[in-house]
Design a protein around this motif. Structure first.
Motif, PDB file in Angstrom:
ATOM      1  N   ASN A   1       0.838  -1.197   0.000  1.00 10.43           N
ATOM      2  CA  ASN A   1       0.000   0.000   0.000  1.00 10.43           C
ATOM      3  C   ASN A   1       0.877   1.252   0.000  1.00 10.43           C
ATOM      4  OD1 ASN A   1      -1.668   2.205   0.944  1.00 10.43           O
ATOM      5  ND2 ASN A   1      -3.136   0.699   1.709  1.00 10.43           N
TER       6      ASN A   1
ATOM      7  N   THR B   1      -0.712   4.465  -0.399  1.00  5.62           N
ATOM      8  CA  THR B   1      -1.797   5.449  -0.295  1.00  5.62           C
ATOM      9  C   THR B   1      -2.565   5.570  -1.608  1.00  5.62           C
ATOM     10  OG1 THR B   1      -0.635   7.494  -0.950  1.00  5.62           O
ATOM     11  CG2 THR B   1      -0.443   6.768   1.367  1.00  5.62           C
TER      12      THR B   1
ATOM     13  N   ARG C   1      -6.409   7.758   7.157  1.00  4.08           N
ATOM     14  CA  ARG C   1      -7.090   6.455   7.124  1.00  4.08           C
ATOM     15  C   ARG C   1      -7.771   6.246   5.776  1.00  4.08           C
ATOM     16  NH1 ARG C   1      -9.437   2.277   9.950  1.00  4.08           N
ATOM     17  NH2 ARG C   1      -8.495   2.866  11.935  1.00  4.08           N
TER      18      ARG C   1
ATOM     19  N   MET D   1      -5.238   5.266   3.104  1.00  2.00           N
ATOM     20  CA  MET D   1      -4.687   3.932   3.279  1.00  2.00           C
ATOM     21  C   MET D   1      -5.751   2.854   3.070  1.00  2.00           C
ATOM     22  SD  MET D   1      -2.355   4.858   6.619  1.00  2.00           S
ATOM     23  CE  MET D   1      -1.587   3.266   6.817  1.00  2.00           C
TER      24      MET D   1
ATOM     25  N   SER E   1      -6.143  -0.220   0.264  1.00  4.39           N
ATOM     26  CA  SER E   1      -6.182  -1.630   0.676  1.00  4.39           C
ATOM     27  C   SER E   1      -7.397  -2.326   0.085  1.00  4.39           C
ATOM     28  CB  SER E   1      -6.198  -1.731   2.208  1.00  4.39           C
ATOM     29  OG  SER E   1      -4.946  -1.396   2.753  1.00  4.39           O
TER      30      SER E   1
ATOM     31  N   PHE F   1       3.207  -1.495   4.015  1.00  6.54           N
ATOM     32  CA  PHE F   1       2.831  -0.123   3.694  1.00  6.54           C
ATOM     33  C   PHE F   1       4.085   0.744   3.595  1.00  6.54           C
ATOM     34  CE2 PHE F   1       2.001   4.175   5.330  1.00  6.54           C
ATOM     35  CZ  PHE F   1       1.119   4.621   4.366  1.00  6.54           C
TER      36      PHE F   1
ATOM     37  N   VAL G   1       0.497   7.732  11.384  1.00  9.68           N
ATOM     38  CA  VAL G   1       0.699   6.833  10.243  1.00  9.68           C
ATOM     39  C   VAL G   1       1.039   5.430  10.728  1.00  9.68           C
ATOM     40  CG1 VAL G   1       2.141   6.367   8.226  1.00  9.68           C
ATOM     41  CG2 VAL G   1       1.398   8.707   8.710  1.00  9.68           C
TER      42      VAL G   1
ATOM     43  N   GLY H   1      -1.489   2.265  10.223  1.00 11.34           N
ATOM     44  CA  GLY H   1      -0.952   1.120   9.489  1.00 11.34           C
ATOM     45  C   GLY H   1      -1.098  -0.163  10.279  1.00 11.34           C
TER      46      GLY H   1
END
Length: 287
Positions: A157, A159, A174, A177, A181, A195, A206, A210
């Motif tokens: 990931n 972003t 959030r 991310m 996902s 990530f 962060v 994560g």
């Protein structure tokens, strides 16, 4: 008719009505039960009808995306996330492994102009790499994500829109991310376990988010600076001069003209292998 006779008749009528209502109710229940047992699924197996929801607290059926692809055992229910996931204070800069191992990583893709060529090169030498994808790119090229997963690469990931996370609110981080996902899971059948923050910009939020989303943070050891288009020879030199056990190499397969990155990979990959390096990816955590 005497009073006693009238009371006797009324009592008999009430009793008959009660018996009739009981028989009708039983018949209705029996019919419903029989209908349920005789309903057949696509494979011919008996299927009971779904029970009605028991009010607002009833659980909804899980969406397909709520399931995870389990190693070696097919599909299964989602793994239970720990109530207190481990929150890192800094990202991994290198990855340990046996012998002379190195990890190649590519950020910002996938890009249909360059990613397939990189995948072809990796397949030619039978090695695996990590691809940290941006959701805004991945959503239109899920076929490339699926190919990455099918060929044994790790999809991470990076972003949704490649923002500077340290300047965003917790909710926005959030969103960046989690949405990415979701795209990775849709294409690959599982959510990412790694990530990478854009620009290498990390903070406590962060790391916390994560961890909550089940991902480990990975940075890099060698920055090829290929995004500056310094020339193929310069990229190759940075990789070969920095090669060492556990090193993580940062390159890009999108975000601009990555012709130099593609040419450099073709040059340094066989050199690394001839020097005894094993190009690998992190071992997957079991659910």
């Amino acid at each position: 008719m005497t009073k006693d006779q009238l009371l006797t008749r009324l009592s008999s009528t009430a009793a008959a009505f009660t018996r009739r209502r009981a028989l009708l109710t039983g018949a209705a229940c029996g019919a419903a039960g029989t209908a349920g047992l005789l309903s057949l699924g696509s494979g011919g197996e008996p299927v009971r009808p779904a029970l009605p929801a028991a009010g607002p607290r009833a659980h909804r059926a899980l969406k397909p995306s709520a399931y995870r692809l389990q190693p070696l055992t097919g599909y299964g229910p989602p793994r239970a996330e720990p109530s207190h996931p481990l929150v890192r204070r800094e990202p991994f800069l290198r990855l340990s492994g046996r012998g002379r191992t190195m990890v190649l990583t590519f950020d910002d893709g996938p890009d249909p102009r360059f990613t397939p060529v990189i995948l072809d090169t990796l397949a030619q030498y039978d090695v695996h790499a990590m691809f940290f994808v941006c959701g805004a790119m991945a959503v239109d090229h899920e076929d490339l994500l699926a190919r990455m997963a099918d060929e044994g690469h790790v999809v991470g990931n990076h972003t949704w829109s490649h923002p500077l996370l340290t300047s965003l609110s917790r909710g926005r981080i959030r969103y960046e991310m989690e949405r990415t996902s979701d795209v990775i899971e849709e294409a690959c059948g599982e959510r990412p376990q790694w990530f990478r923050a854009p620009y290498g910009a990390w903070n406590r939020t962060v790391f916390q988010l994560g961890a909550e989303l089940g991902m480990e943070p990975l940075a890099w050891t060698i920055d090829t600076l290929d995004w500056t288009t310094p020339g193929t020879r310069a990229i190759v030199g940075r990789v070969e001069n920095g090669a060492a056990p556990g090193v993580v190499v940062l390159s890009h397969d999108a975000g601009g003209d990555r012709t130099q990155s593609v040419r450099a990979l073709r040059a340094y990959l066989p050199q690394l292998l001839d020097s005894g390096y094993h190009i690998t990816v992190p071992r997957r955590r079991r659910a």
